[in-house]
Scaffold this motif. Structure first.
Motif, short mmCIF file in Angstrom:
data_model
loop_
_atom_site.label_atom_id
_atom_site.label_comp_id
_atom_site.label_asym_id
_atom_site.label_seq_id
_atom_site.Cartn_x
_atom_site.Cartn_y
_atom_site.Cartn_z
N GLY A 134 -3.37 -41.18 15.29
CA GLY A 134 -3.66 -41.88 13.85
C GLY A 134 -4.72 -43.02 14.39
O GLY A 134 -4.87 -43.32 15.40
N GLN A 300 2.82 -49.01 12.64
CA GLN A 300 3.05 -49.43 11.25
C GLN A 300 3.43 -50.89 11.09
O GLN A 300 3.09 -51.49 10.38
CB GLN A 300 4.00 -48.43 10.48
CG GLN A 300 3.40 -47.03 10.33
CD GLN A 300 4.53 -46.28 9.79
OE1 GLN A 300 5.63 -46.69 9.65
NE2 GLN A 300 4.02 -45.28 8.74
N GLU A 314 -3.38 -50.53 4.80
CA GLU A 314 -4.61 -49.76 5.04
C GLU A 314 -4.51 -48.92 6.23
O GLU A 314 -4.94 -47.53 6.20
CB GLU A 314 -5.80 -50.59 4.76
CG GLU A 314 -7.03 -49.71 5.07
CD GLU A 314 -8.36 -50.46 4.91
OE1 GLU A 314 -9.49 -50.08 5.10
OE2 GLU A 314 -8.12 -52.04 4.82
N HIS A 317 -3.34 -44.77 9.43
CA HIS A 317 -3.43 -43.53 8.66
C HIS A 317 -3.74 -42.41 9.50
O HIS A 317 -4.37 -42.55 10.69
CB HIS A 317 -4.30 -43.59 7.57
CG HIS A 317 -5.83 -44.32 7.70
ND1 HIS A 317 -6.69 -43.37 8.56
CD2 HIS A 317 -6.51 -45.49 7.67
CE1 HIS A 317 -7.84 -44.29 8.63
NE2 HIS A 317 -7.60 -45.23 8.18
N TYR A 333 3.29 -39.16 9.45
CA TYR A 333 2.96 -39.59 8.41
C TYR A 333 3.19 -38.81 7.00
O TYR A 333 3.25 -39.76 5.85
CB TYR A 333 1.32 -39.58 8.42
CG TYR A 333 0.79 -40.45 9.48
CD1 TYR A 333 0.96 -41.88 9.36
CD2 TYR A 333 0.11 -40.04 10.91
CE1 TYR A 333 0.25 -42.69 10.59
CE2 TYR A 333 -0.16 -41.03 11.51
CZ TYR A 333 -0.38 -42.14 11.57
OH TYR A 333 -0.62 -43.09 12.51
#
Length: 464
Positions: A134, A300, A314, A317, A333
């Motif tokens: 990610g 995260q 934001e 991701h 995710y």
């Protein structure tokens, strides 16, 4: 006692002894039981073996990560990962490096398990083993220069002394890309210095260089603030930011408001357009799924909050850049952690997940097979009885045809043979009633053959 009585008593005693010597009939035919269960057990074992072939072993408790130079933002992020993984019993060893390009090389050469790499940084050679977990955060490139008035284009740095970072750093890769896009290449009048981070900032303050490229994989926020407070040193404003963003797709354009670095001193004193590549967390494709989940969860926690450069939530991701997204990371995710990992400690959840996979063929193959086993066992026993019933039916059909005394005698002999075979067949006690019913039917057929012979004799007598 007469001799006859003595002989009779002796015979009775002999029969009694033989009966006492007989072993009781077993209720189970172990031969048939083994023949019934063996295919089920072998099939279940094959299913379990096939499942184990695809089950990953327990996740390793040690990982090696390529960080960045001491004091850099990359190194600070890696240290936070190390602290979070330690809470789950995973030891993360962080190795120093020159930055993104060096991190990527270390990962490709299997010197580390995971690495932070700035988007846009690539290498020659086979990288098919590398996947992304990610996009973790935005990493702005800050360009400081010494000039009496602001400059608007990087091409205006031609002929100056510029610090572009050490070989192996993402700062150097990005600096050379941006300068090359403005016609500034090695070998010309422009001088390039292999300085980065605090060393590059100190050289700029000491007037040994005229400009410096700084990025998070080689610099820290303290060096940026020192340069902002220095007289005569300016922060480059990418007024052509939209053009850069469209030409280099891995760059993101954003605006830095006045006072973003220092509210009291109002630094910067005007709105500035910045460019920032994103940073990906890369790993080998065979990274254990449990560790993949744990790393994304750690990311995260580390990057999910809002900062000066990003909004809350934001990052991280699952947007791909230079490397394909890991299937395990994409699943995380989309769906989050697995059920076991939500409620159990990491080590126990890993054990439960692997045990569940092994139990799957037992539930799917072994248990239904064992439920079917009694029917298969009964069929094997009854098949011996049913075979003799077929022979009886053939004899009865033969009885309907006219036959000579010799043929009738042959049928009776065949019937005796069938009965002898039934008596000699090993039959578990649980199915003995089936054998006795068959013998009763044999006697029924024998009586039919005898009755047929009597009728023929009567007919012969009447004719006479």
């Amino acid at each position: 006692m007469t001799n006859a009585e003595a002989g009779k008593n002796g015979k009775i005693e002999g029969v009694r002894r033989r009966l006492l010597g007989l072993r009781p009939v077993s209720l189970v035919s172990w031969r048939d039981a083994i023949a019934t269960l063996t295919p089920i057990v072998l099939l279940s074992a094959a299913a379990i073996f096939a499942t184990l072939h695809f089950v990953r072993p327990a996740p390793p408790l040690h990982l090696v990560m390529a960080g960045g130079p001491d004091g850099s933002n990359f190194r600070a992020v890696a240290e936070r990962y190390r602290q979070i993984l330690a809470r789950n019993g995973i030891e993360l060893q962080v190795l120093s490096s020159h930055g993104s390009a060096d991190n990527l090389d270390m990962l490709a050469e299997n010197k580390v398990d995971i690495a932070l790499v700035q988007s846009g940084v690539t290498r020659d050679g086979d990288v098919s083993d590398i996947v992304s977990l990610g996009t973790m955060f935005r990493q702005p490139v800050t360009i400081f220069y010494r000039a009496p008035k602001p400059i608007e284009r990087l091409s205006q740095l031609a002929g100056r002394r510029i610090a572009i970072g050490h070989e192996g750093s993402g700062t150097r890769v990005l600096a050379m890309t941006l300068l090359d896009g403005n016609g500034i290449e090695p070998g010309g009048a422009t001088q390039f210095f292999d300085l980065e981070g605090g060393d590059a900032a100190a050289a700029l303050l000491a007037r040994k260089i005229d400009a410096a490229f700084l990025s998070g994989d080689s610099a820290n926020l303290g060096a940026v603030r020192d340069l902002l407070h220095a007289d005569g040193i300016r922060l480059f404003d990418f007024v052509q930011g939209e053009a850069y963003e469209r030409r280099y797709r891995y760059l993101n354009r954003f605006e830095l408001p006045p006072g973003a670095f220092d509210l009291g001193a109002n630094l910067p004193d005007h709105r500035i357009t910045m460019l920032a590549p994103t940073v990906e967390l890369l790993a080998h494709a065979d990274l254990h799924p449990a560790l993949s989940d744990l790393l994304v969860e750690a990311a995260q926690e580390v990057h999910g909050r809002g900062t000066l450069m990003q909004n809350p939530g934001e990052f991280p991701h699952a947007i791909e850049h230079d490397y394909p997204m890991s299937d395990d990371a994409a699943r995380y995710y989309k769906s989050g952690k697995g059920l076991a990992y939500r409620y159990l400690p990491f080590w126990l959840a890993s054990l439960v997940n692997r045990a569940a996979v092994v139990l799957l063929p037992i539930v799917v193959v072994l248990i239904p097979g064992l439920r079917f086993a009694p029917y298969l066992y009964g069929w094997r026993i009854k098949r011996r009885i049913y075979k003799h019933y077929g022979e009886l039916m053939a004899l009865e059909r033969a009885m309907l045809e006219p036959m000579t005394p010799e043929q009738r005698a042959a049928l009776l002999a065949q019937l005796d043979k069938i009965e002898k075979s039934v008596v000699g067949t090993k039959m578990p006690g649980a199915f003995a009633d089936q054998a006795y019913i068959l013998r009763r039917h044999i006697h029924f057929v024998r009586d039919g053959l005898g009755a047929g012979a009597t009728r023929e004799d009567d007919e012969v007598a009447l004719l006479r």
